[in-house]
Design an enzyme around this catalytic site. Sequence first.
Site, short mmCIF file in Angstrom:
data_model
loop_
_atom_site.label_atom_id
_atom_site.label_comp_id
_atom_site.label_asym_id
_atom_site.label_seq_id
_atom_site.Cartn_x
_atom_site.Cartn_y
_atom_site.Cartn_z
CE LYS A 122 -2.63 1.09 3.92
NZ LYS A 122 -2.15 2.85 3.62
CD GLU A 191 -6.03 7.51 7.32
OE1 GLU A 191 -5.90 6.67 6.54
OE2 GLU A 191 -6.44 7.83 8.69
O1 KIV Z 1 -1.33 2.79 8.81
C1 KIV Z 1 -2.12 2.39 8.44
O2 KIV Z 1 -3.06 1.71 9.74
C2 KIV Z 1 -3.31 2.21 7.99
C3 KIV Z 1 -5.01 2.20 8.10
C4 KIV Z 1 -4.89 3.36 9.06
C5 KIV Z 1 -5.45 2.68 6.63
O3 KIV Z 1 -3.08 2.87 7.14
#
Ligand code: KIV
Length: 273
Positions: A122, A191
Amino acid sequence: MSTYNENARPKVTTARLRDMKQRGEKIAALTSYDFTMASIVDGAGIDMILVGDSAANVMLGCQTTLPVTLDEMITYAKGTVRGVKRAFVVVDLPFGTYQGNPELALASAVRVMKETGAEAVKLEGGQEIRESIARILSAGIPVVGHLGLTPQSVNKFGGYGLRAKQDAEAERLLNDAHMLDEMGCCAIVLEKIPAELAARVAREVSAPIIGIGAGSDVDGQILVVQDMLGMNDGFKPKFLRHFANLHKVMTEALEQYASEVKAATFPNQDERY
Ligand code: KIV
């Protein structure tokens, strides 16, 4: 005999995530950073597990997510993957390992995939990291996007407030979501943005939209597991629900242990060799 039934609960893949969106089945996602928690989260039927860079806050006690390193993320991800049978495991690329440098982005993503056995990475951002995302996707590595409040940019935003309230930022977010979708991202996290905007994104793009503080009209939800279990009683933003109060449960158990050790009632006759 094992109660695990692969047919009833097949492994979650990128194809299955898309299929869930098409069938209107909501995706339940949580973070995890270690083997024990991941085993519990996976065993409970959570569809997607994110080894988030929130590890910087939750595991290391940092004020922001910026300090956590790629090596640290890989350690957290290795433990997590060992605990998972069914969930789709995604690992955050941490700050400084992909922005403005597609070669570095690919090298970081390849390390995560090779060393951890996770299934996707991600990255936070839209147009400004387009080249990095394209390079990672070109290697056959699934990418999850992340728009709205992107905590790695906290110093640019000046805090963790609601994003995309104004039309111009909302328009940019919508364009970024379409771009990530067309590039082939397998899911997008939104988010802390207005629920109406998140719902519009979920309607318009084919990638599953996973919300955190983005209302219910999206394709799934994600929370930090320690937050939703109520382990940190000092953190309770509006979007967070405590599904348990583990801070209380754990504190009571720990106090009980301390008092039994001090009273020499632990271990008892049955708890010795
Ligand atoms: O790092 C994380 O926990 C996140 C989530 C809050 C989506 O990116």
